[in-house]
Design a protein around this motif. Sequence first.
Motif, PDB file in Angstrom:
ATOM      1  N   TRP A   5       0.841  -1.211   0.000  1.00 18.08           N
ATOM      2  CA  TRP A   5       0.000   0.000   0.000  1.00 18.08           C
ATOM      3  C   TRP A   5       0.869   1.251   0.000  1.00 18.08           C
ATOM      4  N   SER A  44       2.323   2.061  -3.325  1.00 17.46           N
ATOM      5  CA  SER A  44       1.386   2.546  -4.334  1.00 17.46           C
ATOM      6  C   SER A  44       1.103   4.040  -4.217  1.00 17.46           C
ATOM      7  N   ILE A  45       1.487   4.665  -3.123  1.00 20.91           N
ATOM      8  CA  ILE A  45       1.225   6.094  -2.926  1.00 20.91           C
ATOM      9  C   ILE A  45       2.177   6.899  -3.801  1.00 20.91           C
ATOM     10  N   LYS A  46       1.635   7.822  -4.570  1.00 20.93           N
ATOM     11  CA  LYS A  46       2.435   8.598  -5.526  1.00 20.93           C
ATOM     12  C   LYS A  46       3.477   9.484  -4.853  1.00 20.93           C
TER      13      LYS A  46
END
Length: 137
Positions: free
Chosen positions: A29, A32-34
Amino acid sequence: MLDYLSTNIMITGLVLSLMAGLSITAGAWLASIKLFHTYWVEKEFGHGVTAFGGGALISAIVFVLIPQSVSDQSPASVLLTFAAGGICFMFVDMLLAKSKSELSQFFAMMLDFIPEAIILGVLVAGGAKNLTPAVFI
């Protein structure tokens, strides 16, 4: 019926294994954070995390898993199984590198996690009083 101590050890083992499994999900997770997709984070920080994780795995193997296994097996058996495991991981890594698949990281994670899950299961099912390997995992 299980006594209080073995029930407590089983619950502790289950909680520790749940935490180990959720760390994989939490890491995916976060990846996946930009916000974390800068060059420095992807390259330099990634190398640091990999080095730290590798050091933690090596210390768990050297200080906990091998000494416990040596007490139950002959040194030759420990050396043979340790070398066989390393060779197995090497060949799987070579095959994944040749395929250039995006699943290579997933397979590497699973190849590492499955033996650890087996160890946790053996510790909990055997009613081990020392859950130090579970903490390292």
